[in-house]
Write a protein that holds these residues in place. Structure first.
Motif, PDB file in Angstrom:
ATOM      1  N   THR A 155      -1.670  19.539  12.514  1.00 40.50           N
ATOM      2  CA  THR A 155      -0.875  18.724  11.589  1.00 40.50           C
ATOM      3  C   THR A 155      -1.040  19.180  10.137  1.00 40.50           C
ATOM      4  O   THR A 155      -0.646  18.462   9.220  1.00 40.50           O
ATOM      5  N   ALA A 162      -1.692  12.181  11.078  1.00 42.88           N
ATOM      6  CA  ALA A 162      -0.439  11.612  11.586  1.00 42.88           C
ATOM      7  C   ALA A 162      -0.351  10.120  11.277  1.00 42.88           C
ATOM      8  O   ALA A 162       0.703   9.621  10.848  1.00 42.88           O
ATOM      9  N   ASP A 163      -1.456   9.392  11.480  1.00 40.79           N
ATOM     10  CA  ASP A 163      -1.464   7.949  11.217  1.00 40.79           C
ATOM     11  C   ASP A 163      -1.257   7.662   9.731  1.00 40.79           C
ATOM     12  O   ASP A 163      -0.526   6.724   9.368  1.00 40.79           O
ATOM     13  N   ASP A 166       2.357   8.202   8.902  1.00 34.79           N
ATOM     14  CA  ASP A 166       3.197   7.180   9.533  1.00 34.79           C
ATOM     15  C   ASP A 166       3.196   5.891   8.719  1.00 34.79           C
ATOM     16  O   ASP A 166       4.217   5.192   8.647  1.00 34.79           O
ATOM     17  N   THR A 207       9.694  13.763   6.268  1.00 35.08           N
ATOM     18  CA  THR A 207      10.003  12.772   7.298  1.00 35.08           C
ATOM     19  C   THR A 207      10.079  13.420   8.684  1.00 35.08           C
ATOM     20  O   THR A 207       9.649  12.834   9.675  1.00 35.08           O
ATOM     21  N   THR A 247       6.522  14.165   9.825  1.00 37.63           N
ATOM     22  CA  THR A 247       5.852  12.908  10.183  1.00 37.63           C
ATOM     23  C   THR A 247       6.294  12.437  11.561  1.00 37.63           C
ATOM     24  O   THR A 247       5.462  12.060  12.402  1.00 37.63           O
ATOM     25  N   ALA A 248       7.589  12.452  11.804  1.00 38.15           N
ATOM     26  CA  ALA A 248       8.099  12.021  13.108  1.00 38.15           C
ATOM     27  C   ALA A 248       7.539  12.888  14.230  1.00 38.15           C
ATOM     28  O   ALA A 248       7.148  12.381  15.295  1.00 38.15           O
ATOM     29  N   VAL A 297       3.802  12.041  14.828  1.00 32.71           N
ATOM     30  CA  VAL A 297       3.631  10.764  15.528  1.00 32.71           C
ATOM     31  C   VAL A 297       3.949  10.926  17.012  1.00 32.71           C
ATOM     32  O   VAL A 297       3.262  10.379  17.883  1.00 32.71           O
ATOM     33  N   ASP A 298       4.984  11.709  17.327  1.00 30.89           N
ATOM     34  CA  ASP A 298       5.324  11.984  18.726  1.00 30.89           C
ATOM     35  C   ASP A 298       4.177  12.691  19.446  1.00 30.89           C
ATOM     36  O   ASP A 298       3.855  12.377  20.598  1.00 30.89           O
ATOM     37  N   ARG A 308       1.015  12.791  18.557  1.00 22.95           N
ATOM     38  CA  ARG A 308      -0.276  12.140  18.308  1.00 22.95           C
ATOM     39  C   ARG A 308      -1.069  11.817  19.571  1.00 22.95           C
ATOM     40  O   ARG A 308      -2.287  12.089  19.629  1.00 22.95           O
TER      41      ARG A 308
END
Length: 383
Positions: free
Chosen positions: A264, A332-333, A336, A349, A352-353, A356-357, A359
């Motif tokens: 990340t 990631a958190d 988010d 963005t 980030t998306a 999160v996917d 994660r």
């Protein structure tokens, strides 16, 4: 706490040649990105499959760097290779096609392969044309590799292998993988005995690759079914019955590399830039994440040096993997919670998306963090 040698190997010094190499790689990546050759992404080493890009890296001498020249490699140091792969990961470059082959198959072939196997496979890996998967994990086995149920039975001229493997990244594109199988009955007193490894090519009769599609629609994982696949004697890998020892050393390469802390990093870099320009608010938590990555960089580099010196590094590699993947998830958190619809930065963005996917998988792949904490405790004599 004073550093336990099993946890923190001797830190390698960065040479002037390595600094110059990093600058060269950064310039190359900046040119490729400016030309629209790639866009940075999270988990580029797992899902960024681009064979042309792999061949471009090979042409510059940045694949097979630690493979001896006589096998088509560059004969360079682990430190130089570390510098290159860290820059590639930090940029989010598409390196998945060659990643597993270059990271752990090549050193495993050098350590355990026959001369014929080295000649057959190493030059293709160094050229960016040999792509491999991993044949360890199985359904219902979790991270307990001693419980594998894939069987290898002795037959005339070789072995017949049957069973199935799961989470085999890139199997739908790759050429071969090294399969861990039970070649002797289970001994309850010595569960790690009777395991062996075999080189299996995905194009062989009896090999069935089935996709595992993630909930976001992406596909890089697979389940591989082996139905009475014939493996000739010259494709048995290493010593029969020594599979556990070989796999353990292989996992050192898998768990300790910079991909365990930089998946990340493109997101973290974009967060820092957005904080600088005022698109997101800078705070102490962001600084803590940067500091954690800096410390993990030193730890990962130290493990790379230990592997080059052929020193035991399994416990240290497990520590890097646990701390690194936890940090990746925390990045990631953090993003988010702070990157909302009002943030006018499409790159941020999108990263980030994606983070999160991805994660949920960070702390699972390469052995779950829960299991690795047990490995660390046993390695330190605490259980």
């Amino acid at each position: 706490m004073r550093g336990d040698a099993r946890l923190v190997p001797q830190v390698a010094r960065i040479s002037d040649d390595e600094r110059a190499l990093r600058a060269e790689v950064r310039e190359f990546l900046a040119e490729k990105r400016a030309a629209g050759r790639f866009e940075p992404t999270v988990d580029s080493w797992l899902s960024g499959w681009d064979e042309d890009f792999s061949r471009e890296l090979a042409a510059r001498g940045w694949l097979g760097m630690t493979i001896p020249v006589e096998y088509g490699g560059r004969g360079r140091s682990f430190g130089e290779r570390f510098a290159v792969v860290e820059e590639l990961l930090a940029a989010g470059a598409p390196v998945a096609a060659h990643w597993i082959a270059d990271r752990q198959i090549a050193p495993s072939l050098l350590a355990y392969g026959t001369e014929e196997q080295k000649q057959a496979y190493l030059p293709r890996i160094a050229a960016g044309e040999g792509y491999w998967g991993i044949g360890m994990s199985e359904p219902n086995s979790g991270s307990d590799l001693a419980s594998v149920r894939t069987r290898a039975e002795r037959v005339d001229g070789g072995w017949r292998v049957s069973g199935n493997k799961v989470w085999t990244s890139g199997a739908h594109h790759a050429h071969a993988f090294i399969v861990l199988a039970r070649s002797a009955p289970v001994d309850p007193e010595h569960r790690h005995a009777g395991l062996s490894q075999f080189i299996v090519e995905f194009a062989q009769e009896g090999v069935d690759v089935r996709p595992i599609v993630s909930m976001n629609g992406s596909h890089h994982f697979n389940e591989v079914f082996l139905d009475n696949v014939f493996v000739p004697d010259d494709r048995a890998f290493g010593e029969i019955g020594s599979g556990w020892k070989q796999v353990t050393s292989e996992l050192g390469y898998e768990r300790s590399g910079p991909e365990r802390l930089l998946s990340t990093f493109p997101l973290l870099a974009e967060l820092a830039e957005s904080a600088r320009t005022g698109h997101v608010e800078a705070d102490a938590d962001l600084g803590c994440l940067v500091a954690r990555i800096a410390g993990l960089h030193q730890m990962s580099m130290a493990v790379s040096g230990a592997l080059e010196r052929h020193e035991p590094a399994d416990v240290a590699a497990a520590v890097v993997k646990v701390l690194g993947t936890t940090t990746e998830g925390d990045i990631a958190d953090y993003a988010d919670l702070r990157v909302g619809d009002d943030v006018d930065d499409r790159t941020l963005t999108a990263l980030t998306a994606r983070a999160v996917d991805q994660r949920p998988g960070f702390t699972l792949r390469g052995g779950t963090n829960e299991v690795l904490r047990g490995v660390i405790a046993r390695g330190l004599g605490l259980r």
